[in-house]
Design an enzyme around this catalytic site. Sequence first.
Site: not given
Length: 166
Positions: A55-56, A124-126
Amino acid sequence: MAEIEAAQPAQVDVSKSSNDPVEGYEKKCIFCKIVNKEMGTELLHCDEKISCFRDIKPGAPHHYLIVPTKHVGNCKSLSKENVPLVKCMVETGKEILQKNNITDLNDVRFGFHWPPFCSVTHLHLHVLAPASQMGFMSRLFYRLNSYWFITADQLIELLNSKGDTN
């Protein structure tokens, strides 16, 4: 941190000169561009079904995004037939954590932002670990039992309760 060998990504061919949309690729989607190696982002995992990158704006020491390699809409657009995809995303997240020496799966958070609280419409899965080291804002953004964040288990349960759509 352990090194991760990235598999050769299953790129979507976007070189066609036609303006017709390429199946599985949305040209305005940042995650489609990342998966297709157009952004220079390191892919930690990439195969024909699932891709993973950092993740950015990490919310924890280990914060990864697990995405379908082909464009899939947000979690609200899913049906019961997407349960295997979501389970595969979770398993990939666990594998990435293990490759990075995260073994305490009781101190991790797997989840999705619920629309309209997601900034990118590509599913999207965190994957966040250790959850105990998340800061105040991250605890808010990735809050359990909130209107804006749903765990992977909650999403699977919700999808399983839906009827099949054809």
